[in-house]
Design an enzyme around this catalytic site. Structure first.
Site, PDB file in Angstrom:
ATOM      1  N   ASN A 160       0.841  -1.047  -0.067  1.00 16.57           N
ATOM      2  CA  ASN A 160       0.045   0.093  -0.089  1.00 16.57           C
ATOM      3  C   ASN A 160       0.918   1.255  -0.102  1.00 16.57           C
ATOM      4  O   ASN A 160       0.462   2.323   0.209  1.00 16.57           O
ATOM      5  CB  ASN A 160      -0.930  -0.144   1.288  1.00 16.57           C
ATOM      6  CG  ASN A 160      -0.259  -0.131   2.510  1.00 16.57           C
ATOM      7  OD1 ASN A 160       1.007  -0.037   2.693  1.00 16.57           O
ATOM      8  ND2 ASN A 160      -0.877  -0.192   3.716  1.00 16.57           N
ATOM      9  N   GLU A 186       1.677   3.948   7.270  1.00 13.05           N
ATOM     10  CA  GLU A 186       0.739   3.547   6.453  1.00 13.05           C
ATOM     11  C   GLU A 186      -0.240   4.777   5.699  1.00 13.05           C
ATOM     12  O   GLU A 186       0.373   6.106   6.302  1.00 13.05           O
ATOM     13  CB  GLU A 186      -0.555   3.099   7.578  1.00 13.05           C
ATOM     14  CG  GLU A 186      -0.031   1.835   8.381  1.00 13.05           C
ATOM     15  CD  GLU A 186      -0.057   0.730   7.477  1.00 13.05           C
ATOM     16  OE1 GLU A 186       0.134   0.609   6.286  1.00 13.05           O
ATOM     17  OE2 GLU A 186       0.096  -0.589   8.083  1.00 13.05           O
TER      18      GLU A 186
END
Ligand code: F6R
Length: 243
Positions: free
Chosen positions: A136, A143
Site C-alpha cells: 500500500n 501507513e
C-alpha cells in the site's frame, strides 16, 4: 532519484549489499538504518557472506531499525529484534550495544517514541537508510494517511498490512495491531536512502509511488523529494513504470 534495474531478487540483493558495504568501508563508524521483512533477507545474507570473506567489518558500525511491533518481547520469533539478530546481528561482528530497535515492550508509547527519536539524533542521524516497500506504499509502518507523520510514533496497522504480515504468524489474529515506527520526517532526515523492491506484486505500487503524485495516501511517494535516494528494483517490480 536513481533507479537501478536488476534481473532478479538475487541481483537486487547483491547490488543493495554493495551500496551498504561501500558506506561501511567509507565510514566504518557509520549509522545504518535497517529494515525487516522478506525483501532485505538476501541483502543481509550477502553482507554476511562478505563479512565471512573478510571484506566488510561491522565492528564500529551502529544501527537503528525502522520499526517494531508493539507488545512483542525480544525473544518472540516474530519481533523485529529477533529478526535482526537472526538475519544479521548474530552473524557478523557488530556490537550488541551498537544495535537499536524500538522497544516493543515499553507500554508508554510516547516515552518510547521520544526516546527513540532522541537516540537517532544523539547518534548524529542516519547515514544510509535501507527501506522496503509495502503493497500500500508504506515505508516503515507509516501507513496511507491524510498527513505525513513526522516523528517516531505508535501506529495502528491497517487491515492490508495485517493481511500481508499474517504469513509470518500462526493466524491473522496473532498479528499485533500496533507498532512503533520512525516517522516520515525521521526517514527523510537520513543522509541517503536505499529502497529495495522486487516482484510483480509490487509493480503497481512502484509506479504509483515513484511516478505518481506525492501524497500521504502513498507514503513512499515523499521519497521523490529526498535529495539522495537510490532505488534498486528487479525487472518485475519495474514492469509498470511508465517508459
Ligand atoms: C519493515 C518495514 C516494512 C517493510 C514492508 C515490505 O521493517 O518497515 O515497511 O519494508 O512491509 O515488506 P516485505 O519486504 O516483507 O515485502
Amino acid at each position: 532519484m536513481k533507479i537501478y534495474a536488476t534481473n532478479d531478487y538475487q541481483e537486487m540483493s547483491r547490488k543493495a549489499a554493495n551500496i551498504l558495504s561501500a558506506q561501511v568501508i567509507l565510514k566504518p563508524d557509520c549509522v545504518l538504518g535497517l529494515a525487516t521483512g522478506s525483501t532485505p533477507i538476501g541483502t543481509y545474507d550477502q553482507l554476511v557472506d562478505w563479512y565471512k570473506k573478510g571484506d566488510v567489518d561491522f565492528s564500529e558500525v551502529k544501527t537503528v531499525n525502522l520499526d517494531e511491533y508493539r507488545g512483542l518481547t525480544r525473544d518472540n520469533d516474530q519481533s523485529y529484534y529477533y529478526f535482526m539478530h537472526e538475519h544479521l546481528f548474530d552473524r557478523v561482528n557488530i556490537k550488541e550495544e551498537n544495535t537499536h530497535v524500538p522497544d516493543g515492550t515499553e507500554p508508554d508509547a510516547q516515552k518510547e517514541c521520544d526516546r527513540y527519536e532522541a537516540l537517532i539524533e544523539s547518534m548524529g542521524g542516519v547515514d544510509i537508510q535501507l527501506l522496503g516497500l509495502g503493497h500500500n506504499g508504506h515505508i516503515g509502518f507509516n501507513e496511507p494517511d491524510s498527513v505525513f507523520p513526522q516523528r517516531t510514533h505508535c501506529v495502528n496497522l491497517t487491515e492490508s498490512t495485517i493481511e500481508a504480515n499474517k504469513r509470518f504468524f500462526a493466524s491473522a489474529d496473532d498479528v499485533p495491531r500496533q507498532a512503533y515506527t520512525m516517522g516520515i520526517g525521521t526517514i527523510m532526515k537520513a543522509k541517503k536512502i536505499l529502497l529495495i523492491v522486487n516482484g510483480e506484486g509490487k509493480a503497481d505500487i512502484v509506479a504509483k509511488a515513484f511516478f505518481g503524485p506525492v501524497t500521504p495516501e502513498v507514503p513512499a511517494s515523499i521519497l521523490q523529494l529526498h535529495r539522495d535516494v537510490i532505488i534498486v528494483a528487479d525487472k518485475a517490480a519495474l514492469s509498470k513504470v511508465p517508459v
